[in-house]
Every structure is written in structure tokens, then in C-alpha cells.
Enzyme design. Structure first.
Site, PDB file in Angstrom:
ATOM      1  N   GLU A 144       4.280  -5.327  -6.380  1.00 30.42           N
ATOM      2  CA  GLU A 144       3.109  -5.293  -7.257  1.00 30.42           C
ATOM      3  C   GLU A 144       2.901  -6.603  -8.008  1.00 30.42           C
ATOM      4  O   GLU A 144       1.779  -7.074  -8.171  1.00 30.42           O
ATOM      5  CB  GLU A 144       3.210  -4.142  -8.270  1.00 30.42           C
ATOM      6  CG  GLU A 144       2.875  -2.769  -7.709  1.00 30.42           C
ATOM      7  CD  GLU A 144       4.025  -2.116  -6.966  1.00 30.42           C
ATOM      8  OE1 GLU A 144       5.036  -2.798  -6.698  1.00 30.42           O
ATOM      9  OE2 GLU A 144       3.905  -0.920  -6.634  1.00 30.42           O
ATOM     10  N   GLY A 200       3.281   1.039  -2.445  1.00 27.94           N
ATOM     11  CA  GLY A 200       3.157   2.492  -2.291  1.00 27.94           C
ATOM     12  C   GLY A 200       3.840   3.004  -1.025  1.00 27.94           C
ATOM     13  O   GLY A 200       4.210   4.180  -0.946  1.00 27.94           O
TER      14      GLY A 200
HETATM   15  C1  LIG Z   1       0.744  -4.284 -19.627  1.00 24.14           C
HETATM   16  C2  LIG Z   1       0.347  -2.855 -19.603  1.00 24.14           C
HETATM   17  C3  LIG Z   1       0.774  -2.245 -18.312  1.00 24.14           C
HETATM   18  C4  LIG Z   1       0.088  -0.910 -18.095  1.00 24.14           C
HETATM   19  C5  LIG Z   1       0.397  -0.469 -16.724  1.00 24.14           C
HETATM   20  C6  LIG Z   1      -0.500   0.629 -16.329  1.00 24.14           C
HETATM   21  C7  LIG Z   1      -0.220   1.020 -14.918  1.00 24.14           C
HETATM   22  C8  LIG Z   1      -0.823   0.055 -13.929  1.00 24.14           C
HETATM   23  C9  LIG Z   1      -0.391   0.425 -12.631  1.00 24.14           C
HETATM   24  C10 LIG Z   1      -1.014  -0.395 -11.527  1.00 24.14           C
HETATM   25  C11 LIG Z   1      -0.133  -0.170 -10.357  1.00 24.14           C
HETATM   26  C12 LIG Z   1      -0.827  -0.163  -9.097  1.00 24.14           C
HETATM   27  C13 LIG Z   1       0.200   0.061  -8.040  1.00 24.14           C
HETATM   28  C14 LIG Z   1      -0.006  -0.391  -6.820  1.00 24.14           C
HETATM   29  C15 LIG Z   1       0.936  -0.149  -5.746  1.00 24.14           C
HETATM   30  C16 LIG Z   1       0.402  -0.558  -4.387  1.00 24.14           C
HETATM   31  O1  LIG Z   1       0.737   0.065  -3.428  1.00 24.14           O
HETATM   32  S1  LIG Z   1      -0.671  -1.855  -4.291  1.00 24.14           S
HETATM   33  C17 LIG Z   1      -0.863  -2.187  -2.568  1.00 24.14           C
HETATM   34  C18 LIG Z   1       0.193  -3.131  -2.145  1.00 24.14           C
HETATM   35  N1  LIG Z   1       0.119  -3.363  -0.727  1.00 24.14           N
HETATM   36  C19 LIG Z   1       0.238  -4.547  -0.188  1.00 24.14           C
HETATM   37  O2  LIG Z   1       0.425  -5.541  -0.844  1.00 24.14           O
HETATM   38  C20 LIG Z   1       0.120  -4.612   1.316  1.00 24.14           C
HETATM   39  C21 LIG Z   1      -0.958  -5.543   1.737  1.00 24.14           C
HETATM   40  N2  LIG Z   1      -1.060  -5.575   3.164  1.00 24.14           N
HETATM   41  C22 LIG Z   1      -0.255  -6.312   3.952  1.00 24.14           C
HETATM   42  O3  LIG Z   1       0.663  -6.959   3.517  1.00 24.14           O
HETATM   43  C23 LIG Z   1      -0.563  -6.287   5.406  1.00 24.14           C
HETATM   44  O4  LIG Z   1      -1.865  -5.796   5.560  1.00 24.14           O
HETATM   45  C24 LIG Z   1       0.404  -5.444   6.260  1.00 24.14           C
HETATM   46  C25 LIG Z   1       1.783  -6.116   6.319  1.00 24.14           C
HETATM   47  C26 LIG Z   1       0.546  -4.032   5.727  1.00 24.14           C
HETATM   48  C27 LIG Z   1      -0.146  -5.365   7.715  1.00 24.14           C
HETATM   49  O5  LIG Z   1      -0.396  -6.652   8.190  1.00 24.14           O
HETATM   50  P1  LIG Z   1      -1.326  -6.839   9.477  1.00 24.14           P
HETATM   51  O6  LIG Z   1      -0.893  -5.944  10.564  1.00 24.14           O
HETATM   52  O7  LIG Z   1      -1.359  -8.299   9.772  1.00 24.14           O
HETATM   53  O8  LIG Z   1      -2.762  -6.302   9.030  1.00 24.14           O
HETATM   54  P2  LIG Z   1      -3.827  -7.045   8.095  1.00 24.14           P
HETATM   55  O9  LIG Z   1      -4.696  -7.893   8.974  1.00 24.14           O
HETATM   56  O10 LIG Z   1      -3.167  -7.717   6.975  1.00 24.14           O
HETATM   57  O11 LIG Z   1      -4.636  -5.821   7.508  1.00 24.14           O
HETATM   58  C28 LIG Z   1      -5.590  -5.120   8.288  1.00 24.14           C
HETATM   59  C29 LIG Z   1      -6.713  -4.682   7.390  1.00 24.14           C
HETATM   60  O12 LIG Z   1      -6.214  -3.778   6.408  1.00 24.14           O
HETATM   61  C30 LIG Z   1      -6.532  -4.221   5.077  1.00 24.14           C
HETATM   62  N3  LIG Z   1      -5.465  -3.825   4.163  1.00 24.14           N
HETATM   63  C31 LIG Z   1      -4.196  -4.197   4.203  1.00 24.14           C
HETATM   64  N4  LIG Z   1      -3.484  -3.608   3.214  1.00 24.14           N
HETATM   65  C32 LIG Z   1      -4.347  -2.821   2.518  1.00 24.14           C
HETATM   66  C33 LIG Z   1      -4.199  -1.952   1.388  1.00 24.14           C
HETATM   67  N5  LIG Z   1      -3.054  -1.773   0.756  1.00 24.14           N
HETATM   68  N6  LIG Z   1      -5.320  -1.334   0.968  1.00 24.14           N
HETATM   69  C34 LIG Z   1      -6.506  -1.494   1.586  1.00 24.14           C
HETATM   70  N7  LIG Z   1      -6.700  -2.302   2.669  1.00 24.14           N
HETATM   71  C35 LIG Z   1      -5.617  -2.956   3.138  1.00 24.14           C
HETATM   72  C36 LIG Z   1      -6.626  -5.734   5.241  1.00 24.14           C
HETATM   73  O13 LIG Z   1      -7.390  -6.290   4.191  1.00 24.14           O
HETATM   74  C37 LIG Z   1      -7.303  -5.867   6.594  1.00 24.14           C
HETATM   75  O14 LIG Z   1      -8.675  -5.602   6.398  1.00 24.14           O
HETATM   76  P3  LIG Z   1      -9.759  -6.373   7.286  1.00 24.14           P
HETATM   77  O15 LIG Z   1      -9.433  -6.017   8.702  1.00 24.14           O
HETATM   78  O16 LIG Z   1      -9.593  -7.843   7.006  1.00 24.14           O
HETATM   79  O17 LIG Z   1     -11.060  -5.829   6.783  1.00 24.14           O
END
Ligand SMILES: CCCCCCCCCCCC/C=C/CC(=O)SCCNC(=O)CCNC(=O)[C@H](O)C(C)(C)COP(=O)(O)OP(=O)(O)OC[C@H]1O[C@@H](n2cnc3c(N)ncnc32)[C@H](O)[C@@H]1OP(=O)(O)O
Length: 325
Positions: A201, A176
Site C-alpha cells: 500500500e 488485497g
Molecule cells: C493517516 C490516516 C490514515 C487513515 C487510514 C484510513 C484507511 C485507509 C485505507 C486505505 C487502504 C486501501 C487498501 C488498499 C489495498 C489494495 O489492495 S490496493 C491495490 C494494490 N494492488 C496493486 O498494487 C496491484 C497493481 N497491479 C499490478 O501490479 C499488476 O497489474 C499485476 C502484477 C497484478 C499484473 O500485471 P500484468 O499481468 O502485467 O497486468 P497489467 O497490465 O499490469 O494489468 C492489466 C490491467 O489491469 C489493471 N489493474 C491492475 N491491477 C489493478 C487493480 N488492483 N485494480 C484495478 N485495475 C487493476 C491495469 O491497470 C491494467 O488495465 P489496462 O489493461 O491498462 O486498462
């Protein structure tokens, strides 16, 4: 379409004022709600540009509250006739349970954090971590539907905006986060190999929605998108530039100034011809979603509710939680 957007926006505006989220208004030059800070640059009466800074700690995820506040802020800018260009960027973030380095310490240390042993750690910046995983995990179908409608709204608003939009990508920009960037007319990324951008994703066990896939195809071409989407590729800056996810890569301390100078060039083009051209290029892609918004919401709600998908999200969240340990 315009009516639907206006109606949705009235709902969002009502929600915003009900929650009393607006914190500060400083004339027309700066306004903020809790998660988005908007600063305008340029003389009063002249063309001005606005900088929208995300500040939704810890990782600028696109939570429902953030989406609501973002759309309200964008609408205010769309309605301000003196604003012709908007830059999307991240405000600085404090993360996790680490303590921020004291402001008195050396400049190069200011953006670092200390670990529990008191050692300085260089932490990568974050543009946006993408959709908020906690909005898509462990909730009920009604919540998923509400959330997805807000995600669609954000994408439509940005993709069809009549403003010149640019992103100054000053940190990691997965999924996103990449969505925010690729809706813009121009993208400038900081040259830091720790920052990556792309639609990852598939690595989470989920699938990018068709309209985001279309936006990606329009940006980097069909073959590159096909490969990057299947592999969930997150590109470091040099590769992002090569494939066309971003338009320019510049030293980190020049991202803002460079974006301003590119914006000046875009604003030299007459608005009406640029806007008509933008609409001509983007309308078909946006219409594809507009004509099936409700079905897309239902698809999302039932897809994300599946046990297998919830399990994948659970595993991914656990992985994020434990990666530090
Ligand atoms: C077959 C039929 C098909 C039908 C289809 C229908 C349609 C379906 C559609 C579904 C689509 C859904 C689309 C999704 C799009 C997205 O955006 S999904 C989210 C993707 N994001 C990620 O993968 C990012 C994940 N995060 C990271 O990689 C890292 O956190 C970072 C690089 C951004 C930062 O790293 P760093 O600085 O080391 O921090 P962290 O320690 O990792 O994180 C701190 C803290 O934040 C929490 N966190 C991280 N990302 C997210 C997030 N996206 N959402 C919520 N929370 C997040 C992480 O867990 C840590 O939490 P704690 O401190 O441990 O509690």
C-alpha cells in the site's frame, strides 16, 4: 457480531439474487456465479473440501461485484455441513488486449499470450491484484463507504471462518491479494520468482487499514511487519517463506496436490477443538474492527476522498497503464 454478520449476509444474498448472478448449479459438486467458481471434492456423504477459484479478469481485482459474489459463495459453503475445508486459488486468466494462444498449441505455451507482433510472451499468473483501484478512484464518498463495508465484510468472514481455509497462491498477490492469503490458516505458494506477495500500500501512497496491519503482525511478527509495511515490500516466494508470509513454497505444478495433502492433515484434527483454538487466537483482532466498523468506514471514505490521495492513485493507475509501452 453473529447477528450483524447474518444481517449483512441477507443483504448480500438479496443483492445477489436480484442481479441474477448465479449461472450454473450442478448438484452439490459445482456452483458458480460470474466471478467465483466453486468445486467440491470428496465422496457424497463424506467430508468434502471446496476449491474457490477466482475468475475476475483481467487481474482478479476485488471489485464490489467480486466481493459480493465471494461472500455469497463462502456463506453457502459455511452452511453446508459436509464441507470442512476450503482452498482459495485463482482460475486461469486471459489478460489485456492480447489474444490467447490456441488450445492446440504445445502445453507449455497454453498459459502464454501473444503480443501484437505475434510473439509468445510468458505472462505471470495472478492470484489477485488486490482491491480494485477503480472502486477507490474518482467515485463519491457514498460509494467509498459501500465499498469499504464490503471489504471489511470479506475480511471478517474469512478471518473468523470456522472452516479450515488454505490458499494455493498461483500468481502475484499484492495488497488485497495478500489479505486473502493471510486470513487463511495455511498458505502454499508456487515457486515462481515472477510471483510476489505482500502489502505494498505505501507504494501507492495509501495506508493499510489497522486490522489488516494487525493480521500481518499476527502472521509475520511486529518487526518484520513494521519494515515490510513501510517499504511496501512485495516478497518473491523464497523470501515470503523466510519471513513467514507463506508456509510452504512448492513447484508450480504441485501447488494444488500439495494443498490437498496438507488439508487432509488439518481435517484429521477434531473440528470443535481446532475451531475453538482458532477463535481464541483471532477473536481479539477481529473484535478490534467489529467495535469500530462504522468509524473505520468513515475514516476510509474521508481518507480516500482527499485530493492528495486521489492524485497518488491517479499516478499509480497511469503507471500501470503505461508500463507496457
Ligand atoms: C493517516 C490516516 C490514515 C487513515 C487510514 C484510513 C484507511 C485507509 C485505507 C486505505 C487502504 C486501501 C487498501 C488498499 C489495498 C489494495 O489492495 S490496493 C491495490 C494494490 N494492488 C496493486 O498494487 C496491484 C497493481 N497491479 C499490478 O501490479 C499488476 O497489474 C499485476 C502484477 C497484478 C499484473 O500485471 P500484468 O499481468 O502485467 O497486468 P497489467 O497490465 O499490469 O494489468 C492489466 C490491467 O489491469 C489493471 N489493474 C491492475 N491491477 C489493478 C487493480 N488492483 N485494480 C484495478 N485495475 C487493476 C491495469 O491497470 C491494467 O488495465 P489496462 O489493461 O491498462 O486498462
Amino acid at each position: 457480531m453473529a447477528m450483524a454478520l447474518r444481517a449483512a449476509s441477507r443483504v448480500l444474498l438479496r443483492a445477489g439474487s436480484r442481479l441474477g448472478r448465479r449461472e450454473a448449479v450442478d448438484g452439490a459438486r459445482r456452483f458458480a456465479n460470474k466471478r467465483v467458481l466453486v468445486e467440491t471434492e470428496g465422496a457424497a456423504g463424506a467430508t468434502r473440501i471446496a476449491v474457490m477459484k477466482f475468475r475476475n479478469p483481467p487481474v482478479n481485482s476485488l471489485s464490489l461485484d467480486f466481493l459480493t459474489e465471494f461472500v455469497i459463495s463462502l456463506e453457502k459453503l459455511e452452511n453446508d455441513k459436509s464441507i470442512r475445508g476450503v482452498i482459495l486459488t485463482s482460475d486461469s486468466l486471459k489478460r489485456g488486449n492480447q489474444t490467447k494462444v490456441a488450445a492446440t498449441e504445445k502445453t507449455e505455451e497454453k498459459r502464454a499470450t501473444r503480443d501484437h507482433g505475434g510473439r509468445l510472451q510468458e505472462r505471470p499468473g495472478i492470484f489477485s491484484a488486490g482491491l480494485d483501484l477503480l472502486e477507490m478512484y474518482g467515485r463519491n464518498p457514498a460509494h467509498y463507504a459501500e465499498y469499504w463495508k464490503a471489504v471489511q465484510e470479506l475480511w471478517l468472514r474469512l478471518y473468523l471462518s470456522s472452516l479450515t481455509l488454505m490458499s494455493a497462491i498461483n500468481g502475484a498477490s499484492p495488497a488485497g491479494g495478500c489479505l486473502l492469503a493471510i486470513t487463511c490458516d495455511y498458505r502454499i505458494m508456487a515457486d515462481n520468482p515472477k510471483y510476489t506477495i505482500g502489502l505494498n500500500e505505501s507504494l501507492l501512497g495509501i495506508v493499510a487499514p489497522f486490522w489488516l496491519k494487525d493480521n500481518y503482525v499476527n502472521t509475520i511478527g511486529h518487526r518484520a511487519a513494521e519494515r515490510a509495511l513501510q517499504l511496501g515490500t512485495l516478497f518473491p516466494p523464497a523470501e515470503a517463506l523466510k519471513v513467514g508470509v507463506v508456509d510452504e513454497v512448492v513447484p508450480e505444478d504441485q501447488v494444488h496436490s500439495k494443498t490437498l495433502s496438507v488439508m487432509a492433515k488439518w481435517l484429521a484434527i477434531p473440528d470443535h477443538s481446532r475451531q475453538l483454538t482458532k477463535t481464541m487466537m483471532r477473536k481479539a483482532t477481529a473484535d478490534n474492527l467489529i467495535k469500530q466498523r462504522e468509524a473505520d468506514i468513515q475514516n476510509f471514505a474521508s481518507f480516500i476522498s482527499r485530493d492528495s490521495i486521489q492524485k497518488s492513485l491517479h499516478m499509480y493507475l497511469e503507471k500501470l497503464k503505461h508500463k507496457k509501452g
